[in-house]
Design a protein around this motif. Structure first.
Motif, short mmCIF file in Angstrom:
data_model
loop_
_atom_site.label_atom_id
_atom_site.label_comp_id
_atom_site.label_asym_id
_atom_site.label_seq_id
_atom_site.Cartn_x
_atom_site.Cartn_y
_atom_site.Cartn_z
N LEU A 129 49.29 -5.54 37.85
CA LEU A 129 50.57 -5.97 38.40
C LEU A 129 51.37 -4.77 38.87
O LEU A 129 51.28 -3.68 38.27
CB LEU A 129 51.36 -6.75 37.35
CG LEU A 129 50.78 -8.09 36.89
CD1 LEU A 129 51.62 -8.67 35.75
CD2 LEU A 129 50.69 -9.08 38.04
N HIS A 130 52.15 -4.94 39.91
CA HIS A 130 53.01 -3.88 40.40
C HIS A 130 54.30 -3.78 39.58
O HIS A 130 54.87 -2.70 39.44
CB HIS A 130 53.35 -4.10 41.87
CG HIS A 130 52.15 -3.97 42.76
ND1 HIS A 130 52.14 -4.40 44.08
CD2 HIS A 130 50.91 -3.47 42.53
CE1 HIS A 130 50.95 -4.15 44.62
NE2 HIS A 130 50.19 -3.61 43.70
N GLU A 131 54.76 -4.91 39.08
CA GLU A 131 55.99 -4.94 38.30
C GLU A 131 55.68 -5.37 36.87
O GLU A 131 54.62 -5.94 36.58
CB GLU A 131 57.00 -5.92 38.92
CG GLU A 131 57.40 -5.57 40.35
CD GLU A 131 58.39 -6.57 40.92
OE1 GLU A 131 58.82 -7.47 40.15
OE2 GLU A 131 58.71 -6.47 42.11
N GLU A 236 46.36 -4.48 46.54
CA GLU A 236 47.37 -5.07 47.42
C GLU A 236 47.38 -6.58 47.24
O GLU A 236 46.36 -7.24 47.34
CB GLU A 236 47.05 -4.72 48.88
CG GLU A 236 48.06 -5.28 49.87
CD GLU A 236 47.76 -4.87 51.29
OE1 GLU A 236 48.10 -5.63 52.22
OE2 GLU A 236 47.17 -3.78 51.46
N HIS A 237 48.55 -7.12 46.97
CA HIS A 237 48.67 -8.54 46.71
C HIS A 237 48.92 -9.30 48.01
O HIS A 237 49.74 -8.89 48.84
CB HIS A 237 49.78 -8.81 45.70
CG HIS A 237 49.51 -8.16 44.37
ND1 HIS A 237 48.38 -8.41 43.64
CD2 HIS A 237 50.22 -7.23 43.67
CE1 HIS A 237 48.41 -7.69 42.53
NE2 HIS A 237 49.51 -6.96 42.52
N THR A 325 55.99 -13.02 37.14
CA THR A 325 55.61 -11.84 37.93
C THR A 325 54.19 -11.97 38.46
O THR A 325 53.91 -11.65 39.62
CB THR A 325 55.75 -10.57 37.08
OG1 THR A 325 57.11 -10.43 36.66
CG2 THR A 325 55.34 -9.34 37.86
N TRP A 326 53.28 -12.43 37.61
CA TRP A 326 51.89 -12.61 38.04
C TRP A 326 51.82 -13.65 39.16
O TRP A 326 51.10 -13.45 40.15
CB TRP A 326 51.05 -13.06 36.84
CG TRP A 326 49.57 -13.02 37.08
CD1 TRP A 326 48.71 -12.01 36.76
CD2 TRP A 326 48.77 -14.03 37.71
NE1 TRP A 326 47.43 -12.33 37.15
CE2 TRP A 326 47.44 -13.56 37.74
CE3 TRP A 326 49.05 -15.28 38.26
CZ2 TRP A 326 46.40 -14.30 38.28
CZ3 TRP A 326 48.02 -16.02 38.82
CH2 TRP A 326 46.70 -15.54 38.83
N LYS A 328 54.20 -14.50 41.31
CA LYS A 328 54.79 -13.99 42.54
C LYS A 328 53.86 -13.03 43.26
O LYS A 328 53.77 -13.02 44.49
CB LYS A 328 56.12 -13.29 42.23
CG LYS A 328 57.28 -14.23 41.99
CD LYS A 328 58.60 -13.49 41.94
CE LYS A 328 58.66 -12.53 40.75
NZ LYS A 328 59.99 -11.87 40.65
N GLU A 329 53.15 -12.19 42.51
CA GLU A 329 52.33 -11.16 43.15
C GLU A 329 50.98 -11.69 43.62
O GLU A 329 50.43 -11.20 44.60
CB GLU A 329 52.13 -10.00 42.18
CG GLU A 329 53.42 -9.24 41.88
CD GLU A 329 53.17 -7.94 41.15
OE1 GLU A 329 51.98 -7.55 41.01
OE2 GLU A 329 54.15 -7.30 40.72
N HIS A 330 50.42 -12.70 42.93
CA HIS A 330 49.08 -13.18 43.28
C HIS A 330 49.09 -14.49 44.07
O HIS A 330 48.19 -14.72 44.88
CB HIS A 330 48.24 -13.36 42.01
CG HIS A 330 47.86 -12.07 41.36
ND1 HIS A 330 46.91 -11.22 41.89
CD2 HIS A 330 48.30 -11.49 40.23
CE1 HIS A 330 46.77 -10.17 41.10
NE2 HIS A 330 47.62 -10.29 40.09
N SER A 332 52.10 -16.14 45.73
CA SER A 332 53.52 -16.23 46.04
C SER A 332 53.89 -17.55 46.71
O SER A 332 54.98 -18.08 46.48
CB SER A 332 53.93 -15.05 46.94
OG SER A 332 53.17 -15.05 48.14
#
Length: 361
Positions: A129-131, A236-237, A325-326, A328-330, A332
């Motif tokens: 994850l980025h965040e 990159e997501h 968070t997961w 949103k990133e994978h 969205s």
């Protein structure tokens, strides 16, 4: 007196006709010559049954007292499987195909894919994850969905492992564990394979209807394919719906297409009492083995991504929830639908029994 004589003559003629009918038919000249040739060969070349075996291997039907398909054909006629330069009896040709190209290329395919997956993990590690996780959970899968998924997954793994043991075991396991343990293991694998196969087929049918709508292709799926390498190599997501394009490809190519091949051919092999011919059984085995090997190596990628390949992915199917968070990133697009109330659980909701935590900055 005349009547008595006529009756006696009729009885005599009937008896003579019956006796003549019961006499063995006189052999024709060709039959006599074949018999003479066979007798001559017995003296000159004892044990030489080449003419008899040529006739048997021709595949021509002969007399058999047992009714049924092919009961009057002792050995199948000559055939040739893919990759074979010469003809052989169909049973021998199938055996060479099984122990040759299928075992050799199939075995190396499994080994190379496993090595590639492990090598990629050692090189890049999991997609992270980025965040930081937010602590807010969304329901990703219902209890029913998870039961169906794990039923299919466990039965698939059981079928795959038992099938690999039956195909490669004598080359890999037998020299290590010996005949006694190998015989026990293969017998166990065969029984598991036969009785768990219907569970797998039923589970796949339910899964197809359960997730068909979520796996319909969308315009944004092409973006995932174009950037797939960036996802794996750099983390990159890419925006996607409930299932990304890779998962959809697995659904249509694996869950539907390959399952259809292994299920159809497996049922033919599992129920030979429907009077299938030997050629049908051999062709069904060839389709079953090749499709199953492809299914297994493709599933390794799916298993990798769902366990150690993507950080947090395993929790989705284990607990049925995922962090915002997961999501949103994978996924969205799916996340936006859930938050707006158009799909899945209510935005930001924490399912019953899930751990509560404060939102992290």
């Amino acid at each position: 007196m005349r009547t008595l004589f006529s009756s006696g003559l009729a009885v005599a003629l009937l008896a003579a006709a019956t006796a003549f009918a019961q006499q063995p038919a006189q052999p024709t000249s060709s039959t006599q010559s074949e018999a003479q040739e066979q007798q001559k060969r017995q003296h000159q070349q004892p044990g030489n049954l080449a003419p008899v075996m040529r006739e048997i291997k021709s595949g021509e039907p002969h007399y058999a007292s047992i009714p049924g398909r092919e009961t009057n054909v002792l050995i199948q006629p000559p055939a040739r499987f893919p990759g074979q330069a010469t003809m052989a009896t169909a049973g021998e040709a199938w055996r060479n195909f099984r122990n040759g190209p299928v075992t050799f290329y199939g075995g190396w395919l499994v080994v190379l894919v496993i090595a590639a997956v492990l090598g990629f993990y050692a090189w890049k590690g999991p997609v992270k994850l980025h965040e930081r996780p937010s602590g807010r959970l969304l329901q990703r899968f219902s209890d029913f969905e998870r039961v169906v998924h794990w039923t299919v997954a466990i039965s698939f793994c059981t079928l795959g492992i038992s099938g690999l043991i039956m195909l490669f075991g004598k080359h890999v396991l037998l020299p290590v564990i010996g005949y006694t343990l190998f015989a026990w293991l293969t017998q166990l694998g065969k029984n598991l394979h036969n009785f768990i196969a219907p569970v797998f087929i039923a589970g796949v049918v339910v899964m197809i209807f359960m997730w068909l709508r979520d796996n319909l292709p969308r315009a944004y799926d092409w973006q995932w394919f174009r950037k797939a390498w960036a996802f794996f190599a750099r983390g990159e997501h890419i925006p996607s719906g409930r299932f990304n394009a890779g998962e959809k490809a697995w659904f249509w190519g694996g869950v539907i297409l390959l399952s259809a091949f292994v299920a159809w051919s497996g049922v033919v092999l599992l129920f030979p009492n429907f009077d299938q011919t030997r050629a049908v059984m051999q062709d069904a085995w060839s389709v079953h083995a090749i499709a199953a090997l492809v299914y297994i190596v493709v599933s390794l990628g799916h298993i990798y991504m769902g366990t150690i390949g993507v950080e947090g992915a395993y929790r989705n199917m284990r607990e049925g929830v995922t962090d915002e968070t997961w999501a949103k990133e994978h996924h969205s697009i799916w996340y936006d639908e859930v938050k707006s109330g158009r799909g899945g659980a209510a935005g930001g909701a924490v399912p019953a029994g899930a751990p509560h935590s404060e939102e992290k900055p």
